[in-house]
Design a protein around this motif. Structure first.
Motif, PDB file in Angstrom:
ATOM      1  N   LEU A 127     -27.425 -68.503  30.866  1.00 19.05           N
ATOM      2  CA  LEU A 127     -28.304 -67.676  30.036  1.00 19.05           C
ATOM      3  C   LEU A 127     -29.073 -66.677  30.892  1.00 19.05           C
ATOM      4  CD1 LEU A 127     -29.774 -70.312  27.543  1.00 19.05           C
ATOM      5  CD2 LEU A 127     -28.254 -68.395  26.981  1.00 19.05           C
ATOM      6  N   PHE A 128     -29.554 -67.170  32.034  1.00 19.38           N
ATOM      7  CA  PHE A 128     -30.284 -66.276  32.939  1.00 19.38           C
ATOM      8  C   PHE A 128     -29.377 -65.142  33.413  1.00 19.38           C
ATOM      9  CE2 PHE A 128     -30.963 -65.038  37.360  1.00 19.38           C
ATOM     10  CZ  PHE A 128     -32.212 -64.439  37.258  1.00 19.38           C
ATOM     11  N   SER A 132     -26.729 -63.864  32.072  1.00 20.01           N
ATOM     12  CA  SER A 132     -26.422 -62.921  30.997  1.00 20.01           C
ATOM     13  C   SER A 132     -27.583 -61.953  30.771  1.00 20.01           C
ATOM     14  CB  SER A 132     -26.119 -63.693  29.712  1.00 20.01           C
ATOM     15  OG  SER A 132     -25.907 -62.807  28.628  1.00 20.01           O
ATOM     16  N   GLU A 133     -28.809 -62.506  30.695  1.00 17.03           N
ATOM     17  CA  GLU A 133     -29.975 -61.653  30.462  1.00 17.03           C
ATOM     18  C   GLU A 133     -30.276 -60.787  31.680  1.00 17.03           C
ATOM     19  OE1 GLU A 133     -33.301 -63.888  29.148  1.00 17.03           O
ATOM     20  OE2 GLU A 133     -32.253 -64.784  27.435  1.00 17.03           O
ATOM     21  N   ALA A 134     -30.092 -61.349  32.869  1.00 15.78           N
ATOM     22  CA  ALA A 134     -30.387 -60.595  34.089  1.00 15.78           C
ATOM     23  C   ALA A 134     -29.428 -59.412  34.247  1.00 15.78           C
ATOM     24  CB  ALA A 134     -30.302 -61.515  35.302  1.00 15.78           C
ATOM     25  N   ARG A 135     -28.159 -59.602  33.898  1.00 11.81           N
ATOM     26  CA  ARG A 135     -27.211 -58.484  33.982  1.00 11.81           C
ATOM     27  C   ARG A 135     -27.617 -57.356  33.036  1.00 11.81           C
ATOM     28  NH1 ARG A 135     -21.867 -62.372  34.202  1.00 11.81           N
ATOM     29  NH2 ARG A 135     -21.759 -62.578  36.493  1.00 11.81           N
ATOM     30  N   ASP A 136     -28.088 -57.731  31.849  1.00 12.69           N
ATOM     31  CA  ASP A 136     -28.573 -56.707  30.914  1.00 12.69           C
ATOM     32  C   ASP A 136     -29.764 -55.959  31.506  1.00 12.69           C
ATOM     33  OD1 ASP A 136     -26.662 -57.373  29.053  1.00 12.69           O
ATOM     34  OD2 ASP A 136     -27.983 -58.676  27.880  1.00 12.69           O
ATOM     35  N   LYS A 137     -30.646 -56.696  32.174  1.00 14.83           N
ATOM     36  CA  LYS A 137     -31.815 -56.063  32.783  1.00 14.83           C
ATOM     37  C   LYS A 137     -31.404 -55.118  33.910  1.00 14.83           C
ATOM     38  CE  LYS A 137     -35.205 -59.619  31.691  1.00 14.83           C
ATOM     39  NZ  LYS A 137     -35.876 -58.729  30.708  1.00 14.83           N
ATOM     40  N   GLU A 183     -39.206 -54.107  33.405  1.00 19.46           N
ATOM     41  CA  GLU A 183     -37.944 -54.846  33.482  1.00 19.46           C
ATOM     42  C   GLU A 183     -37.899 -55.695  34.755  1.00 19.46           C
ATOM     43  OE1 GLU A 183     -35.674 -55.263  31.319  1.00 19.46           O
ATOM     44  OE2 GLU A 183     -36.052 -53.687  29.856  1.00 19.46           O
ATOM     45  N   ASP A 235     -40.156 -58.748  34.307  1.00 15.32           N
ATOM     46  CA  ASP A 235     -39.502 -59.752  33.460  1.00 15.32           C
ATOM     47  C   ASP A 235     -38.436 -60.511  34.243  1.00 15.32           C
ATOM     48  OD1 ASP A 235     -41.052 -59.073  31.315  1.00 15.32           O
ATOM     49  OD2 ASP A 235     -39.538 -57.837  30.324  1.00 15.32           O
ATOM     50  N   LEU A 236     -37.681 -59.791  35.051  1.00 15.77           N
ATOM     51  CA  LEU A 236     -36.633 -60.424  35.854  1.00 15.77           C
ATOM     52  C   LEU A 236     -37.244 -61.416  36.846  1.00 15.77           C
ATOM     53  CD1 LEU A 236     -33.653 -60.629  36.737  1.00 15.77           C
ATOM     54  CD2 LEU A 236     -34.072 -58.704  38.289  1.00 15.77           C
ATOM     55  N   GLN A 248     -38.432 -64.607  34.961  1.00 18.64           N
ATOM     56  CA  GLN A 248     -37.325 -65.485  34.553  1.00 18.64           C
ATOM     57  C   GLN A 248     -36.728 -66.202  35.762  1.00 18.64           C
ATOM     58  OE1 GLN A 248     -34.492 -63.236  32.280  1.00 18.64           O
ATOM     59  NE2 GLN A 248     -35.924 -62.859  30.593  1.00 18.64           N
TER      60      GLN A 248
END
Length: 248
Positions: A161-162, A164-169, A190, A193-194, A197
């Protein structure tokens, strides 16, 4: 012939008069405010130090620990002046937990305990809050318990999950850097937030690189400068590589 209702009412009033008078005399005593437990000036300084600590904690991702340490030392000095064991225990627990933040890998439980405690310290009333003593005991115990490093068991699901979200960031960070002019606010938020997380999952390498990126985008107003842009792209590439390494 029926009794006169007015006479009956007067008799009732007369009978109740002593009780009503006694009640009226007691009421001011019941609503009288409690005397303060601490000197008002001391409590004002405590609340000011708590406010500084909250502000410093919210900015901790910039990597500056001096403001956090200074605010906690102020609380400790006030606690010593208060001569209250609960206040002193809480302040000492905060100071000990702050020391753990200097570790290469600060315990997740310590960070969570500090966050909860500092948020609670911001409530109105300061030392005079009705629940302060109970809260002081609770958070002191929680901070003390967090000093014992817990063995962290990684979760493959949380890691995925991390990632996936980190790649988006990272993609949004590239977009913010490519904007004309570069979107400094998006780069800052951004990155913060990274870092947060990654901190929750104790991915300290990513946290460290995130702090480097955050310092770069906050300390330079010339993000469209070729040298600054190149340094930012290098950090984004390093972060991308580190994030990929989590998903193995």
């Amino acid at each position: 012939m029926a009794d006169n209702p007015d006479d009956s009412l007067e008799e009732t009033r007369a009978a109740l008069a002593p009780t009503l008078d006694a009640t009226a005399a007691i009421l001011p005593l019941l609503v009288r405010p409690k005397p303060p437990r601490f000197d008002p000036g001391l409590n004002e300084r405590w609340q000011a130090a708590c406010k500084r600590l909250s502000s410093a904690w919210s900015e901790r991702h910039t990597g500056d620990m001096d403001a956090i340490r200074s605010a906690i030392f102020s609380l400790l000095a006030i606690a010593l002046e208060s001569k209250d064991t609960n206040v002193l225990r809480l302040s000492e627990a905060l100071a000990s937990a702050c020391d753990r933040l200097e570790d290469p890998t600060p315990p997740l439980r310590t960070i969570a305990a500090l966050s909860a405690c500092i948020e609670c310290l911001g409530d109105y009333g300061g030392l005079e809050h009705d629940a302060f003593m109970e809260r002081a005991s609770h958070f002191a115990g929680r901070l003390e318990a967090s000093a014992v490093a817990a063995v962290y068991t990684r979760s493959a699901i949380l890691d995925r999950l991390f990632v996936s979200e980190a790649r988006d960031k990272i993609e949004r960070l590239h977009d913010a850097l490519s904007a004309l002019p570069p979107d400094a606010y998006a780069l800052k938020t951004e990155t913060e937030d990274l870092i947060q997380q990654a901190e929750h999952l104790e991915l300290w390498g990513i946290v460290q690189m995130g702090h480097q990126l955050l310092r770069l985008v906050t300390e330079h107003n010339d993000l469209d400068n070729d040298q600054t842009r190149a340094a930012t792209l290098d950090l984004l590439h390093a972060l991308d590589t580190a994030i990929d390494a989590v998903d193995v």
